[in-house]
Design a protein around this motif. Structure first.
Motif, PDB file in Angstrom:
ATOM      1  N   LEU A  95       0.852  -1.186   0.000  1.00 12.13           N
ATOM      2  CA  LEU A  95       0.000   0.000   0.000  1.00 12.13           C
ATOM      3  C   LEU A  95       0.889   1.237   0.000  1.00 12.13           C
ATOM      4  N   THR A  96       0.682   2.111  -0.960  1.00 13.22           N
ATOM      5  CA  THR A  96       1.478   3.330  -1.100  1.00 13.22           C
ATOM      6  C   THR A  96       0.559   4.536  -1.134  1.00 13.22           C
ATOM      7  N   ARG A  97       0.867   5.536  -0.322  1.00 11.08           N
ATOM      8  CA  ARG A  97       0.096   6.775  -0.374  1.00 11.08           C
ATOM      9  C   ARG A  97       0.768   7.750  -1.343  1.00 11.08           C
ATOM     10  N   ALA A  98       0.030   8.221  -2.320  1.00  9.76           N
ATOM     11  CA  ALA A  98       0.550   9.200  -3.278  1.00  9.76           C
ATOM     12  C   ALA A  98      -0.588  10.138  -3.655  1.00  9.76           C
ATOM     13  N   ASP A  99      -0.818  11.137  -2.814  1.00  8.76           N
ATOM     14  CA  ASP A  99      -1.953  12.033  -2.991  1.00  8.76           C
ATOM     15  C   ASP A  99      -1.889  12.799  -4.313  1.00  8.76           C
ATOM     16  N   ILE A 100      -3.055  13.102  -4.843  1.00  7.06           N
ATOM     17  CA  ILE A 100      -3.174  13.980  -6.006  1.00  7.06           C
ATOM     18  C   ILE A 100      -3.739  15.300  -5.502  1.00  7.06           C
ATOM     19  N   GLY A 101      -2.874  16.307  -5.413  1.00 12.78           N
ATOM     20  CA  GLY A 101      -3.296  17.563  -4.820  1.00 12.78           C
ATOM     21  C   GLY A 101      -3.667  17.344  -3.371  1.00 12.78           C
ATOM     22  N   THR A 102      -4.876  17.744  -2.993  1.00 15.59           N
ATOM     23  CA  THR A 102      -5.343  17.555  -1.616  1.00 15.59           C
ATOM     24  C   THR A 102      -6.148  16.266  -1.455  1.00 15.59           C
ATOM     25  N   THR A 103      -6.313  15.513  -2.535  1.00 15.94           N
ATOM     26  CA  THR A 103      -7.097  14.282  -2.477  1.00 15.94           C
ATOM     27  C   THR A 103      -6.223  13.107  -2.056  1.00 15.94           C
ATOM     28  N   PRO A 104      -6.552  12.436  -0.945  1.00 16.72           N
ATOM     29  CA  PRO A 104      -5.793  11.245  -0.555  1.00 16.72           C
ATOM     30  C   PRO A 104      -5.965  10.143  -1.595  1.00 16.72           C
ATOM     31  N   VAL A 105      -4.847   9.550  -2.023  1.00 17.37           N
ATOM     32  CA  VAL A 105      -4.866   8.454  -2.986  1.00 17.37           C
ATOM     33  C   VAL A 105      -3.936   7.350  -2.490  1.00 17.37           C
ATOM     34  N   PHE A 106      -4.462   6.148  -2.399  1.00 16.96           N
ATOM     35  CA  PHE A 106      -3.659   4.989  -2.022  1.00 16.96           C
ATOM     36  C   PHE A 106      -3.551   4.059  -3.223  1.00 16.96           C
ATOM     37  N   HIS A 107      -2.323   3.648  -3.544  1.00 23.77           N
ATOM     38  CA  HIS A 107      -2.082   2.663  -4.584  1.00 23.77           C
ATOM     39  C   HIS A 107      -1.877   1.302  -3.926  1.00 23.77           C
ATOM     40  N   LEU A 108      -2.509   0.282  -4.467  1.00 26.88           N
ATOM     41  CA  LEU A 108      -2.444  -1.054  -3.904  1.00 26.88           C
ATOM     42  C   LEU A 108      -1.934  -2.039  -4.941  1.00 26.88           C
ATOM     43  N   GLY A 134     -13.346   4.970 -13.604  1.00 21.16           N
ATOM     44  CA  GLY A 134     -12.428   4.641 -14.679  1.00 21.16           C
ATOM     45  C   GLY A 134     -11.081   5.309 -14.486  1.00 21.16           C
ATOM     46  N   LEU A 135     -10.109   4.829 -15.214  1.00 18.35           N
ATOM     47  CA  LEU A 135      -8.777   5.429 -15.183  1.00 18.35           C
ATOM     48  C   LEU A 135      -8.849   6.907 -15.549  1.00 18.35           C
ATOM     49  N   LYS A 136      -9.767   7.260 -16.453  1.00 16.17           N
ATOM     50  CA  LYS A 136      -9.868   8.654 -16.893  1.00 16.17           C
ATOM     51  C   LYS A 136     -10.197   9.594 -15.733  1.00 16.17           C
ATOM     52  N   ALA A 137     -10.900   9.071 -14.725  1.00 17.47           N
ATOM     53  CA  ALA A 137     -11.231   9.920 -13.571  1.00 17.47           C
ATOM     54  C   ALA A 137      -9.970  10.316 -12.810  1.00 17.47           C
ATOM     55  N   LEU A 138      -9.041   9.374 -12.647  1.00 17.55           N
ATOM     56  CA  LEU A 138      -7.774   9.695 -11.991  1.00 17.55           C
ATOM     57  C   LEU A 138      -6.927  10.616 -12.869  1.00 17.55           C
ATOM     58  N   GLN A 139      -6.922  10.335 -14.167  1.00 13.66           N
ATOM     59  CA  GLN A 139      -6.158  11.178 -15.082  1.00 13.66           C
ATOM     60  C   GLN A 139      -6.674  12.613 -15.047  1.00 13.66           C
ATOM     61  N   LYS A 140      -7.995  12.754 -14.960  1.00 12.83           N
ATOM     62  CA  LYS A 140      -8.592  14.091 -14.924  1.00 12.83           C
ATOM     63  C   LYS A 140      -8.208  14.818 -13.642  1.00 12.83           C
ATOM     64  N   SER A 141      -8.184  14.091 -12.514  1.00  9.94           N
ATOM     65  CA  SER A 141      -7.778  14.702 -11.252  1.00  9.94           C
ATOM     66  C   SER A 141      -6.332  15.163 -11.319  1.00  9.94           C
ATOM     67  N   LYS A 142      -5.477  14.323 -11.920  1.00 11.80           N
ATOM     68  CA  LYS A 142      -4.070  14.686 -12.052  1.00 11.80           C
ATOM     69  C   LYS A 142      -3.916  15.906 -12.948  1.00 11.80           C
ATOM     70  N   ALA A 143      -4.660  15.947 -14.043  1.00 12.72           N
ATOM     71  CA  ALA A 143      -4.589  17.085 -14.954  1.00 12.72           C
ATOM     72  C   ALA A 143      -5.059  18.364 -14.259  1.00 12.72           C
ATOM     73  N   ASN A 144      -6.122  18.254 -13.459  1.00 13.70           N
ATOM     74  CA  ASN A 144      -6.625  19.420 -12.722  1.00 13.70           C
ATOM     75  C   ASN A 144      -5.574  19.947 -11.757  1.00 13.70           C
ATOM     76  N   GLU A 145      -4.866  19.024 -11.085  1.00 11.04           N
ATOM     77  CA  GLU A 145      -3.817  19.438 -10.142  1.00 11.04           C
ATOM     78  C   GLU A 145      -2.700  20.161 -10.875  1.00 11.04           C
ATOM     79  N   GLU A 146      -2.291  19.610 -12.017  1.00 10.82           N
ATOM     80  CA  GLU A 146      -1.213  20.231 -12.784  1.00 10.82           C
ATOM     81  C   GLU A 146      -1.611  21.608 -13.298  1.00 10.82           C
ATOM     82  N   ASP A 147      -2.891  21.777 -13.700  1.00 11.50           N
ATOM     83  CA  ASP A 147      -3.361  23.080 -14.161  1.00 11.50           C
ATOM     84  C   ASP A 147      -3.292  24.105 -13.042  1.00 11.50           C
TER      85      ASP A 147
END
Length: 202
Positions: A146-159, A186-199
């Motif tokens: 289990l790895t924690r790698a947040d996207i912006g302020t959103t907690p994200v755990f990779h398993l 879907g994967l696109k939801a995570l990609q969208k969150s990452k894109a929003n953070e980068e913007d």
């Protein structure tokens, strides 16, 4: 909809990232071999390191790492690492394909510590389990990384879990997340969150 927006409403999103590239290396010379190839990491067990391309390097032990691609699924760098390894270089490290052995799931949402309290004994609250921390533990009676790698302020755990039990494990996650509005995204939801953070940081 992004995972971040779903999490802001108190929901939990579960995404299957298993189609994305991942690669392991193991052996006494793993850390210097990775550093020589431009991987960002230190010899700190149970610690993850973000890569310039958005991927992650998980240092599980002084002699073992797992590399996860970025959410765009750009696996060329990992493919080059695997192709470029030669036994005759005697670097005391060797590649391990983790794509077949380990399923990869990501879980996002503010209620993750409460949800995982049902499944494992580790306290995953932010002040106890910080961003980029790794736990090699039992979750739902299964060995997992289990790895924690947040996207912006959103907690994200990779398993990362045994591929053969991925469906069972996903069912366990959904069951535990049910009271928190858990759902498969879907994967696109995570990609969208990452894109929003980068913007936001552009």
């Amino acid at each position: 909809e992004s995972v971040g927006r779903a999490a802001a409403r108190g929901g939990i999103g579960i995404a299957d990232l298993s189609p994305l590239p991942r690669l392991g290396f193991k052996g006494r010379g793993t850390i210097p071999a990775m550093q020589a190839r431009g991987i960002t990491l230190e010899a700190t067990p149970n610690r993850a390191f973000r890569q310039p391309d958005g991927g992650l390097c998980l240092v599980l032990a002084p002699g073992e790492v797992i590399l996860l691609s970025n959410l765009a699924g750009d696996g060329e760098r990992l493919a080059q690492l695997e192709r470029g390894w030669r036994i005759e270089d005697e670097e005391r490290t060797y590649p391990l394909s983790r794509r077949d052995s380990h399923a990869w799931l990501a879980v996002a949402g503010e209620a993750l510590p409460e949800m995982f309290a049902k499944l494992c004994a580790i306290d995953l609250r932010r002040d106890k389990f910080a961003d980029l921390a790794i736990a090699q533990t039992s979750i739902a009676k299964m060995s997992a990384i289990l790895t924690r790698a947040d996207i912006g302020t959103t907690p994200v755990f990779h398993l990362l879990v045994d591929s053969a039990a991925a469906l069972y494990f996903c069912d366990c996650l959904l069951d535990a997340a049910d009271e928190f509005g858990g759902r498969i995204v879907g994967l696109k939801a995570l990609q969208k969150s990452k894109a929003n953070e980068e913007d936001q940081h552009a």
